[in-house]
Design an enzyme around this catalytic site. Sequence first.
Site, mmCIF file in Angstrom:
data_model
loop_
_atom_site.group_PDB
_atom_site.id
_atom_site.type_symbol
_atom_site.label_atom_id
_atom_site.label_comp_id
_atom_site.label_asym_id
_atom_site.label_seq_id
_atom_site.Cartn_x
_atom_site.Cartn_y
_atom_site.Cartn_z
ATOM 1 N N TYR A 87 0.656 -1.142 -0.046
ATOM 2 C CA TYR A 87 -0.127 0.015 0.093
ATOM 3 C C TYR A 87 0.960 1.201 0.030
ATOM 4 O O TYR A 87 0.951 2.053 -0.772
ATOM 5 C CB TYR A 87 -0.872 0.059 1.154
ATOM 6 C CG TYR A 87 -2.032 1.124 1.409
ATOM 7 C CD1 TYR A 87 -3.073 1.157 0.555
ATOM 8 C CD2 TYR A 87 -1.846 1.969 2.378
ATOM 9 C CE1 TYR A 87 -3.824 2.253 0.447
ATOM 10 C CE2 TYR A 87 -2.702 3.053 2.532
ATOM 11 C CZ TYR A 87 -3.658 3.101 1.558
ATOM 12 O OH TYR A 87 -4.709 4.110 1.799
ATOM 13 N N GLU A 95 4.076 1.712 -0.694
ATOM 14 C CA GLU A 95 4.770 1.957 -1.839
ATOM 15 C C GLU A 95 4.147 2.097 -3.088
ATOM 16 O O GLU A 95 4.378 2.883 -4.036
ATOM 17 C CB GLU A 95 6.112 0.882 -1.856
ATOM 18 C CG GLU A 95 6.955 0.925 -0.736
ATOM 19 C CD GLU A 95 7.943 1.911 -0.741
ATOM 20 O OE1 GLU A 95 7.830 2.795 -1.607
ATOM 21 O OE2 GLU A 95 9.027 1.751 -0.047
ATOM 22 N N LYS A 133 1.291 3.559 -3.295
ATOM 23 C CA LYS A 133 0.835 5.065 -3.306
ATOM 24 C C LYS A 133 1.849 6.072 -3.676
ATOM 25 O O LYS A 133 1.904 6.977 -4.124
ATOM 26 C CB LYS A 133 0.209 5.381 -2.003
ATOM 27 C CG LYS A 133 -1.196 5.016 -1.765
ATOM 28 C CD LYS A 133 -2.238 5.339 -2.516
ATOM 29 C CE LYS A 133 -3.497 4.629 -2.072
ATOM 30 N NZ LYS A 133 -4.743 5.464 -3.075
ATOM 31 N N VAL A 150 -9.479 0.808 13.174
ATOM 32 C CA VAL A 150 -9.641 1.235 14.445
ATOM 33 C C VAL A 150 -10.942 1.679 15.075
ATOM 34 O O VAL A 150 -11.770 1.153 15.899
ATOM 35 C CB VAL A 150 -8.402 1.765 15.157
ATOM 36 C CG1 VAL A 150 -8.354 3.382 14.957
ATOM 37 C CG2 VAL A 150 -8.523 1.558 16.566
ATOM 38 N N ASP A 160 0.487 -1.178 23.449
ATOM 39 C CA ASP A 160 0.220 -0.550 24.372
ATOM 40 C C ASP A 160 -0.847 0.540 24.556
ATOM 41 O O ASP A 160 -1.565 0.937 25.423
ATOM 42 C CB ASP A 160 1.412 -0.207 25.395
ATOM 43 C CG ASP A 160 2.106 0.869 24.340
ATOM 44 O OD1 ASP A 160 1.601 1.343 23.645
ATOM 45 O OD2 ASP A 160 3.481 1.151 24.801
ATOM 46 N N PRO A 209 2.777 2.463 12.474
ATOM 47 C CA PRO A 209 3.224 3.507 12.734
ATOM 48 C C PRO A 209 3.083 3.914 14.437
ATOM 49 O O PRO A 209 1.726 3.941 14.708
ATOM 50 C CB PRO A 209 2.557 4.799 11.971
ATOM 51 C CG PRO A 209 2.226 3.747 10.630
ATOM 52 C CD PRO A 209 1.890 2.573 11.195
#
Length: 317
Positions: free
Chosen positions: A143, A145, A147, A185, A204, A271
């Site tokens: 995805y 690379e 884009k 999410v 976490d 990320p």
Amino acid sequence: MRILVTGGAGFIGSHLCERLLNEGHNVVCMDNLYTGREENLQTFLGNPRFKFIRHDVQEPILMEVDLIYHLACPASPVHYQANPIYTIKTAFLGTLNVLELAKRLGVPVLLASTSEVYGDPIVHPQVEDYWGNVNPVGVRSCYDEGKRAAETLAMDYRRYYGVDSRIVRIFNTYGPRIDPRDGRVVSAFIVQALQDQPLTIYGDGRQTRSFCYVDDVVEGIKRVAAAREYPGPVNLGNPVELTVADLAAAVLAMTGSRSYVVHQPLPKDDPVRRRPDISRAKVIFGWEPKVSLEEGLRRTIVFIRQILADRGPVREQ
Ligand code: NAD
Ligand code: UDP
């Protein structure tokens, strides 16, 4: 105008089609329904100015239009990693075919790129001049690379052929018509909360994202497409940054759920933080998000509640 929206049966694309129709345009929606759904088009399918064409953008496109919005591409990590070869082919070949069409017709084309081009960013917040920190061989690369290569194509068609291409980099977007099964999410937490299942925080929960309501993103996309003088790239996102744990707490509070959070392993290359610097969008296009997270989540919860009532429970993801 007669406007082509590729990926128009998807989450953001369907809102864009609807806005363009409401403004009086003729809209051609091109989609192969890989992740999109005809239900997303329900409210305007009968509009005589709307046309749906089922087509894979990996194949050449021939038609007559005045403007192109290119959104076709799976976008959630669950969907784009399901078949990574398909994803990178769609990102590259789809953009190539759309740019060829724009070149042949001599019309502007807007590419929906992504904050993922910044990868796991070292510069924070992310400005458009930052080149990013992307793993070229990881599970998100198909995805990211894809884009990045699509952006390269858009700029090279501009420089080499004089095509009027524009680039927007969209940050995490949410709102009604988000696919409740796409594992993103916001949708995942709302579905889990409404079904009284544990909310699955990966890692976490201290990683951050910045969530922008879909109407605001659509407004930004339209503004960039309307202005001839600036090709971008332009960040479109909400600079309000929050942790994934904060988002879980907000969803639990707003749904009134009896559920709780559980922690699961962090996916590879996830990320650590993400927030757009939107100075460029503000200064050049007078754009900034208007819908607060609270209001946006409220509307999204209403939508997902209705989907669950109509279609029954979504299986645990
Ligand atoms: P989505 O999956 O809901 O929509 C994508 C649409 O493209 C779907 O309708 C799908 O069927 C269609 N599609 C996929 N492959 C195709 C192909 N080969 N040919 C024709 N149609 C194809 O995703 P979305 O969230 O609406 O994202 C739309 C665009 O915005 C994507 O390009 C995505 O990369 C970009 N974007 C989205 C977000 C976000 O948070 N939603 C963030 C950054 C960038
Ligand atoms: N995430 C999570 N639980 C989930 C889904 C996602 O904790 O059920 C985390 C994910 O690890 C990431 C963030 O939420 O840190 C945003 O994930 P999403 O898939 O929505 O989009 P991304 O920004 O990673 O493309």
